[in-house]
Design a protein around this motif. Sequence first.
Motif, PDB file in Angstrom:
ATOM      1  N   VAL A  64       0.838  -1.205   0.000  1.00 19.38           N
ATOM      2  CA  VAL A  64       0.000   0.000   0.000  1.00 19.38           C
ATOM      3  C   VAL A  64       0.869   1.250   0.000  1.00 19.38           C
ATOM      4  O   VAL A  64       0.596   2.221  -0.718  1.00 19.38           O
ATOM      5  N   ASP A  65       1.932   1.232   0.786  1.00 17.30           N
ATOM      6  CA  ASP A  65       2.831   2.383   0.850  1.00 17.30           C
ATOM      7  C   ASP A  65       3.466   2.650  -0.514  1.00 17.30           C
ATOM      8  O   ASP A  65       3.569   3.808  -0.951  1.00 17.30           O
ATOM      9  N   ARG A  66       3.878   1.589  -1.208  1.00 18.16           N
ATOM     10  CA  ARG A  66       4.492   1.766  -2.527  1.00 18.16           C
ATOM     11  C   ARG A  66       3.505   2.354  -3.535  1.00 18.16           C
ATOM     12  O   ARG A  66       3.893   3.100  -4.433  1.00 18.16           O
ATOM     13  N   LEU A  67       2.228   2.048  -3.373  1.00 20.13           N
ATOM     14  CA  LEU A  67       1.214   2.556  -4.299  1.00 20.13           C
ATOM     15  C   LEU A  67       0.753   3.967  -3.959  1.00 20.13           C
ATOM     16  O   LEU A  67       0.534   4.793  -4.856  1.00 20.13           O
ATOM     17  N   PHE A  68       0.584   4.253  -2.649  1.00 19.48           N
ATOM     18  CA  PHE A  68      -0.152   5.450  -2.257  1.00 19.48           C
ATOM     19  C   PHE A  68       0.651   6.515  -1.506  1.00 19.48           C
ATOM     20  O   PHE A  68       0.106   7.576  -1.209  1.00 19.48           O
ATOM     21  N   SER A  69       1.914   6.259  -1.226  1.00 17.22           N
ATOM     22  CA  SER A  69       2.685   7.263  -0.497  1.00 17.22           C
ATOM     23  C   SER A  69       2.859   8.529  -1.325  1.00 17.22           C
ATOM     24  O   SER A  69       3.350   8.485  -2.460  1.00 17.22           O
ATOM     25  N   THR A  70       2.470   9.661  -0.762  1.00 21.09           N
ATOM     26  CA  THR A  70       2.665  10.943  -1.449  1.00 21.09           C
ATOM     27  C   THR A  70       4.093  11.450  -1.264  1.00 21.09           C
ATOM     28  O   THR A  70       4.462  12.470  -1.845  1.00 21.09           O
ATOM     29  N   TYR A  71       4.893  10.749  -0.455  1.00 18.45           N
ATOM     30  CA  TYR A  71       6.289  11.133  -0.223  1.00 18.45           C
ATOM     31  C   TYR A  71       7.246  10.360  -1.129  1.00 18.45           C
ATOM     32  O   TYR A  71       8.447  10.632  -1.137  1.00 18.45           O
ATOM     33  N   LEU A 120      -3.899  15.834  -5.546  1.00 20.14           N
ATOM     34  CA  LEU A 120      -4.447  14.505  -5.295  1.00 20.14           C
ATOM     35  C   LEU A 120      -3.727  13.840  -4.130  1.00 20.14           C
ATOM     36  O   LEU A 120      -2.514  13.651  -4.155  1.00 20.14           O
ATOM     37  N   ASP A 121      -4.486  13.480  -3.099  1.00 21.41           N
ATOM     38  CA  ASP A 121      -3.914  12.852  -1.907  1.00 21.41           C
ATOM     39  C   ASP A 121      -5.025  12.114  -1.164  1.00 21.41           C
ATOM     40  O   ASP A 121      -5.782  12.710  -0.406  1.00 21.41           O
ATOM     41  N   PRO A 122      -5.136  10.787  -1.351  1.00 22.53           N
ATOM     42  CA  PRO A 122      -6.189  10.021  -0.674  1.00 22.53           C
ATOM     43  C   PRO A 122      -5.777   9.511   0.698  1.00 22.53           C
ATOM     44  O   PRO A 122      -6.403   8.597   1.239  1.00 22.53           O
ATOM     45  N   SER A 123      -4.737  10.097   1.297  1.00 24.95           N
ATOM     46  CA  SER A 123      -4.207   9.600   2.566  1.00 24.95           C
ATOM     47  C   SER A 123      -5.254   9.565   3.670  1.00 24.95           C
ATOM     48  O   SER A 123      -5.166   8.738   4.595  1.00 24.95           O
TER      49      SER A 123
END
Length: 269
Positions: A64-71, A120-123
């Motif tokens: 999930v981190d690899r897909l969704f991290s904004t950093y 865009l940031d779904p965090s």
Amino acid sequence: MPDTVQPVDTPGGRRPAAAQRSHRPGLHHVEHVMGTVFSFDVRDRPTPAIATALRDAVAWLHHVDRLFSTYRPDSAISRLARGATTLDQVPDLVEHVLDLCAEAETRTRGCFTTHPGGRLDPSGLVKGWAVEEASRILRAGGAVNTYVNGGGDLQLSGEASPGTPWRVGIADPHRPGRLLTTVTGRDLAIATSGTTERGCHITDPRTGTPATGILSATVTGPQLTWADVYATAAIVLGPETHEWIAGIPGYNALTVPTSPGLHFTARCE
């Protein structure tokens, strides 16, 4: 979201000593990922299948981190945000999460957004969703009684011990180190959002201004994905939270206003 929850395994609301915790049956693991700390507490008798499920749940969080991290500039969500890729070129899981975010905007009357600050940031949905999915992975592997904590947001499954529900302490934002209340239950999600530790970091998407109506909000319900979203929306809605959440079956809210010593609860039967 602030880490404002902790397991309460003893009468009176005090945590057991480390030596006492070490004798609990099951499996325990702490993982640093997604910019926060995730902890797993499995109270079932360890089996090879459960040990594998725990490894799979940890691997899931890193995925999930690899897909969704904004950093991470190479993450799917970062590439999508800067126009380096398109929705039909990213994994289906990204589209699924963005669909959930669109539903979250509808459910919260526009008080949740996937574009805080215009990017865009779904965090605001991803962490709770990831924890809930990690809990499902454990259950699929045979772990019935589990506690998964992602930076203070929890998905609880089964019981803390045979015949004993989970008990979780909610910190008092006005009195550091003190508990405001405890939440007791089985198969329960708990999410807290607030301004105590990170300041006014939540913006009202409707006005573009910081949400400062209340100090913190804790939401309980069956699914952490939605409890997490609702807790964030509650900070935006402020005093309107309880009337709104009363119309959502299965979810309850505890809000703490800026004035010390006051809090309001809403229960949904």
